[in-house]
Each structure stands twice: as structure tokens, then as C-alpha cells.
Design an enzyme around this catalytic site. Structure first.
Site, PDB file in Angstrom:
ATOM      1  N   ARG A 150       8.452   7.888   7.005  1.00  0.00           N
ATOM      2  CA  ARG A 150       8.017   9.209   7.474  1.00  0.00           C
ATOM      3  C   ARG A 150       8.475   9.461   8.912  1.00  0.00           C
ATOM      4  O   ARG A 150       8.820  10.587   9.274  1.00  0.00           O
ATOM      5  CB  ARG A 150       6.502   9.335   7.333  1.00  0.00           C
ATOM      6  N   ASP A 192       0.026   5.337   1.460  1.00  0.00           N
ATOM      7  CA  ASP A 192      -0.994   6.113   2.175  1.00  0.00           C
ATOM      8  C   ASP A 192      -1.536   7.270   1.336  1.00  0.00           C
ATOM      9  O   ASP A 192      -0.964   7.630   0.316  1.00  0.00           O
ATOM     10  CB  ASP A 192      -0.401   6.677   3.466  1.00  0.00           C
ATOM     11  N   ARG A 231       0.837  -1.201   0.000  1.00  0.00           N
ATOM     12  CA  ARG A 231       0.000   0.000   0.000  1.00  0.00           C
ATOM     13  C   ARG A 231       0.866   1.244   0.000  1.00  0.00           C
ATOM     14  O   ARG A 231       2.007   1.217   0.434  1.00  0.00           O
ATOM     15  CB  ARG A 231      -0.817   0.085   1.279  1.00  0.00           C
TER      16      ARG A 231
END
Lengths: 247, 247
Positions: free
Chosen positions: A199, A52, A50
Site C-alpha cells: 500500500r 488487514d 495476515r
């Protein structure tokens, strides 16, 4: 059925991430809609993982099974032009039915862009994170190699992740300065990354560069396996899935 | 009253151009709204010239009269943060009341970005024009110097323009190739440009590079003073007002 592998790029700004979900526009849904129309038959795709909401891809990899063989450039062109403009299909190849875009990933490379200085560029407001505070690049460069190697990255994983095994191996962790756009460009390459891991690594490195955390603190943060010790999670708009490699 | 000059950048994607107009979002309107709020008094701005819908600016220049003096960085920061995110205020300086952003322009520089190759990048769909056809760069490089010097550019001015004097002087006309983004970047510098002039010059140069017009045809097109002889008007999203110079 013929299995195809495709390399795609997307501008994540207007997507609620890669993975299909109810009542939200996603990359997976847009590509599946297009393939289903092309095949006149429901087609599902599988991505390497995935991304985000707001996160971009320069080289996301997907695979899917199509009911009959098609010339590769026809398949690429059809998918590229029939999907919305914020998705581009770079390359399509036929693969063995044993290929799987998620299970067989060997290595992933991410980039993270951070614009420094003032004012924030109107051209990168969706394409780079923004940090208008003092940064000492040497401190970030001193801290980066401490991420290399095999570690349990629990401290750099968003809480709430359901993945049990948090051991990952990082092969590259580097940063370059782009004078023209006043940007730091981080590159991280590894066998896999946890939820929001890059992140959080970038948020921690910016805290170090901004003198609010010591440049030698990464090993202790990793050892503690405690998310609270790492820095904040950097914004999604700076993150790019750049490349996915398979055996 | 104190006169201020400001250098601003904007992403033109969501603006109907620079100049204020009824029922459409424009750069001028957004900046005037902010200044009027800051001064509690109606303030008008003057730009170095208009830009069309979709056209961007890296260094547009404006001036305005403010009712009282303010520290320059306070003025810059206030304007930058109170205008929407697609406008950035780069620099503010106090100028003599004789300064005028439009009347005293000495030189303007524009850039024009064209992405070649396939597929079109999802990241530049609003920030570069797209030309997926064959281009022979040497032909464009051969034709570019023919724009230099002082000429009547009627053939490169959109019909319907009300400007009588179509003589302009071009000091620089060049192109570079950016391998990383697969882009041609044109630079044009001159004492002024006519309505849609750069977009028509680029449209003509792409026709030359694509073998549909001879690389020596520019002087004859200029001499004919006939818009029909030049190439098509390139799309606005590739155009950037880069710099405006004054005496």
C-alpha cells in the site's frame, strides 16, 4: 490427525482482517468455527500471513489438522458451503505434517487495483482504490523496476512494525491498464512483504504518476531507510493477496 | 425551469428497486432528496423505467426540471457527490422540455451475468447470478436467435403484470463466455422489455443449456402465450440495465 492445506478467497469488506481477535469478525474465526463444528473438536488454522481490514484474497493459503481423513471434495464442499458467503474454499489437499502455511512460504503475489477517472464506479467502491487525479502512466512504468531485487524496505514499512529484518526480494513489479473498467492493476511478486508495504509502494507510485514526486526517486528513498520519504499509504480496498507459493 | 437528462449507474444491492415507495430505500428517493436539497424546492425525477430490488444499472436515464440553469459539470458533480456512494452520476445534459425519459425510449440494452463452476466467487455474490451445474454453451447459442424479431412475449412476462400490449421487438440476443471470471454474459437489446422478461429468458436459456429443455423449444413457447411453459425467473443480482437510447 491429518494435515490439510486449503486455498481460500475472501471479500475483505466485512472482515476486520484475517487474524482472530477479540470482539471483531475475522476470516480466521469464521473458518475455525466451521471446522470446529465439522470435527466436533476445537480446530485452529494457520494462514500464510495476515491481511488487514478491508483487504481481499484470491488465493490465501491456510493449513489445519483434522482428527480423521475426509475425501478432499467433501472437505472442500463442506468448508465452502458452511462458511459465510464472503469466504470461498477453492481447493483442499492433504499435506505432510511438516507443511506449514506461514513458515514455508517461498513467494507471494499481490495485486492492487486503482480506479481512475470520474465518477467513481458504484460497483468497485469496496474493490478498488480511487484516484480521480491526473496520472502519467509512463512515469509509473519508469519507477516500478527500481523496486526489483533485494533491498532493505524500511522506508516502505508502516512505522510500529515489530519485525527486525526488513530485507525483502522483489521479483516482479508491474502495472497494466484496463480500459473497460478504467483501472490500473499493479502486480507485486516477492519472497515476502512488510506491514503495509504494498500500500505504501502504490501510494508512492501514484504520487510519482501525479507529478508530485520525481520518477527516479525510488532508489534514494530505499537507501534512506526513512518511512517519511515515501508516499502515503493507499487504501486497503484495492489490495488482493493473489497467490502464495511453497517449495 | 430547465430540463436536465442524466445518465446514472447504481449498485442495486441495497435498494428496493428504482421506484419510490413507502418505507423502503429506493434510487428515485435518494436522487430526489439530493436534488430537493440542491434546489431548496421539491424536485421529482422520471426514470426510463423501473428496475427491481437487487437489479443494477450501468446506464439508467432520468430527467428532471430544475428551477434555474446550472453549469453541467457542476450539476453532475453536485449530484454525484451528494448522493450515496452506491449511486454514480455519469453525465448530465440540458434537454428540450419535450424530452421524457420514459415515454420517448427507443431502445434498451440489458446485460445478465451468470457465474458457472465452483466455488461461487465471494466477489460476485451480489453482482452475478450463480449456476454451478453443467452447461452446454452451443445449445444456448442455438436457442438465442429465436428471441429476435417482433413477438407477443406473454410467455416471458411475470404473471400479475398489468400491461396489456405484450408485443416487443428484440434486436439483439447474444452471449459471450468470460474465461477469467468463469461467467456467461448475456446481452439483450430491444424496443422494450416486459416485467421480469429478461430474467425469465435467462432462466429458460439456462434450462436449455442444462439439457432439461430442447434447444429448439423457444418458438413454441412464444406461440403458446403461457408463462408456465418458460423456465424459472433468474435471480436479480445478475441483471444490469446497460444503456437507454432515444431518437
Amino acid at each position: 490427525m491429518v494435515r490439510y492445506k486449503a486455498i481460500i478467497a475472501y471479500d475483505g469488506t466485512n472482515f476486520h482482517g484475517f487474524q482472530r481477535q477479540q470482539n471483531a469478525r475475522t476470516v480466521q474465526e469464521e473458518i475455525e468455527k466451521t471446522l470446529t463444528k465439522m470435527a466436533s473438536k476445537r480446530i485452529e488454522i494457520h494462514g500464510s500471513g495476515r491481511t488487514d481490514a478491508g483487504v481481499h484474497a484470491l488465493g490465501q493459503v491456510i493449513h489445519f489438522d483434522f482428527p480423521y481423513p475426509r475425501p478432499l471434495e467433501k472437505m472442500r464442499f463442506g468448508l465452502d458451503t458452511q462458511t459465510p458467503e464472503d469466504i470461498a474454499v477453492i481447493e483442499v489437499e492433504e499435506v505432510d505434517e511438516a507443511f506449514h502455511a506461514r513458515y514455508l512460504v517461498k513467494e507471494k503475489t499481490y495485486q492492487f487495483r486503482v480506479q481512475l477517472g470520474k465518477p467513481r464506479s458504484p460497483f468497485t467502491r469496496f474493490y478498488a482504490s480511487y484516484f480521480p487525479y491526473d496520472i502519467e502512466l509512463a512515469k509509473i512504468e519508469r519507477a516500478l523496476p527500481d523496486f526489483l531485487g533485494t533491498h532493505d524496505f524500511t522506508s516502505f514499512c508502516a512505522s510500529g512494525s515489530s519485525i527486525e529484518d526488513k530485507v525483502r526480494t522483489i521479483y516482479e513489479a508491474s502495472v497494466t491498464w484496463k480500459e473497460e473498467t478504467q483501472e490500473l492493476v499493479f502486480t507485486f511478486r516477492g519472497d515476502g512483504f512488510l506491514y503495509k508495504m504494498i500500500r505504501i509502494m502504490v501510494g508512492t507510485l501514484l504520487k510519482i504518476g501525479n507529478h508530485r514526486m520525481d520518477e527516479t526517486s525510488i532508489p534514494a528513498i530505499i537507501a534512506a531507510k526513512d518511512r517519511n520519504l515515501a508516499g502515503p499509504t493507499a487504501h486497503p480496498e484495492g489490495l488482493y493477496l493473489k497467490e502464495v507459493k511453497y517449495d
